[in-house]
Enzyme design. Structure first.
Site, PDB file in Angstrom:
ATOM      1  CB  CYS A   1      -0.959   0.002   1.178  1.00 34.59           C
ATOM      2  SG  CYS A   1      -2.084  -1.405   1.167  1.00 34.59           S
TER       3      CYS A   1
ATOM      4  CG  HIS B   1      -3.020   3.495   2.440  1.00 32.92           C
ATOM      5  ND1 HIS B   1      -3.565   3.157   1.227  1.00 32.92           N
ATOM      6  CD2 HIS B   1      -3.066   2.373   3.209  1.00 32.92           C
ATOM      7  CE1 HIS B   1      -3.926   1.883   1.255  1.00 32.92           C
ATOM      8  NE2 HIS B   1      -3.637   1.390   2.445  1.00 32.92           N
TER       9      HIS B   1
ATOM     10  CG  ASN C   1      -6.570  -0.737   1.398  1.00 27.88           C
ATOM     11  OD1 ASN C   1      -5.910  -0.240   0.487  1.00 27.88           O
ATOM     12  ND2 ASN C   1      -5.996  -1.283   2.457  1.00 27.88           N
TER      13      ASN C   1
END
Ligand code: COA
Length: 326
Positions: A113, A253, A283
């Site tokens: 990520c 994020h 996500n």
């Protein structure tokens, strides 16, 4: 001094939208649980025939168009991804071919990520060193193909998408002011995909065990994520002699609303400084930050000179921040 400036942004999410209510039909879960624990309401998912390189290419085209940069002018393409079309070659090479970027080098970067911020840092450094003038940086993921759709602990959290920026060598004080990258591989099993690399090669038994799916210990990841994101944000502020008051927009994020809120609180940011879109995408791993950046940019929310703090955490563990003067 030569530094990298973001001159174009683009993003792309697949057309198919899956809501929490859709997931209720096939999984022992419910909208209320997902919404309160994660902030996610819906996510975009690929359909058969749609791949990471397709999302990446479309996001890239939009960023290049905004920047007014021709693909043949690119020196380098970096794709932050851990769900590339193939184990190798790089998805960046497929994007290079799709775009016709015949003068560019291309590689993928694996930092989960944090992949986009790691890739951004590489692009900036290449420009600052005088080795490139125009770099395309992409975060693109298709997590829907590596999650177990019968595991409610993980599958509800993720979505597919891509975001891209064009970096150009510029003089002056606008651009990416700093990047900071960190990693700790000692706890990798808290968030990882056990198969199938060269340690655990493809086997019938491995597939039966679901080794090819994301494994995560959510509670543990949560704590490390909040702590790391707060730390790396403070490092970015200190390195630039700034405080939280200088931040016009914090783009973290988008893992989950509770991680974002907890990290922002720990850093000392107000709610109105924090950008959130996890409700609409889930996500999307390396794609969350460039998708969010493109959204705020196209919404006209960014003014010249605004200070943006980008902050990521992901499997590895990896974490990173970038401070940008828009
Ligand atoms: N729907 C309904 N119930 C669910 C569920 C779902 N989708 N997923 C898990 N549950 C259940 C669990 O089975 C557990 O039930 P049990 O107590 O009967 O065993 C219960 O909910 C509580 O689970 P728990 O893991 O304690 O919940 P939580 O409050 O920690 O929330 C996460 C789980 C995953 C949302 C949370 O840990 C988290 O956000 N972690 C970070 C994950 C992340 O963002 N990773 C990527 C970082 S880049």
């Amino acid at each position: 001094m030569i530094r990298a400036r973001i001159t174009g942004t683009g993003s792309y999410a697949p057309a198919k939208v899956v809501t929490n209510f859709d997931l209720e039909k096939t999984l022992d879960t419910n909208d209320e649980w997902i919404r309160t624990r994660t902030g996610i309401v819906e996510r975009h998912l690929v359909v058969e025939g749609e791949n990471t390189s397709d999302l990446a290419t479309e996001a890239a085209r939009r960023a290049l168009e905004m920047a007014g940069v021709a693909p043949t002018d690119l020196d380098l393409i970096i794709v932050g991804t851990i769900t590339g079309d193939y184990p190798w070659p790089a998805t960046a090479c497929i994007v290079q071919s799709n775009l016709g970027a015949t003068n560019a080098g291309a590689f993928d970067l694996s930092a989960a990520c944090s992949g986009f911020l790691y890739a951004l840092a590489m692009g900036c450094d290449r420009i600052a060193a005088g080795n490139a003038r125009k770099v395309l940086v992409i975060g693109a993921e298709v997590f829907s193909r590596i999650v177990d759709w019968t595991d409610r602990n993980t599958c509800v959290l993720f979505g597919d998408g891509a975001g891209a920026v064009v970096l150009e060598a510029c003089e002056g004080d606008r651009g990416v002011l700093s990047t900071h990258l960190y990693a700790d591989g000692s706890q990798l099993e808290l968030l990882y995909q056990p198969g199938f690399g060269t340690r655990n090669t493809p086997s019938v038994e491995g597939i039966a065990r679901g080794d090819h799916f994301v494994k995560m210990q959510g509670n543990e990841v949560f704590k490390v994520a909040v702590r790391s994101m707060a730390e790396v944000a403070k490092i970015a502020l200190d390195a630039n002699g700034m405080t939280t008051e200088d931040i016009d927009l914090f783009i973290p994020h988008q893992a989950n609303i509770r991680i974002l809120d907890a990290a922002a609180k720990r850093i000392g940011l107000r709610d109105d400084q924090v950008y959130v879109n996890v409700d609409r995408y889930g996500n999307t791993s390396a794609a969350t930050i460039p998708i969010a950046l493109d959204e705020v940019n196209r919404a006209g929310r960014l003014k010249e000179g605004d200070i943006l703090l980008l902050d990521a955490f992901g499997g590895g563990f990896t974490w990173a921040s970038a401070l940008v003067r828009w």
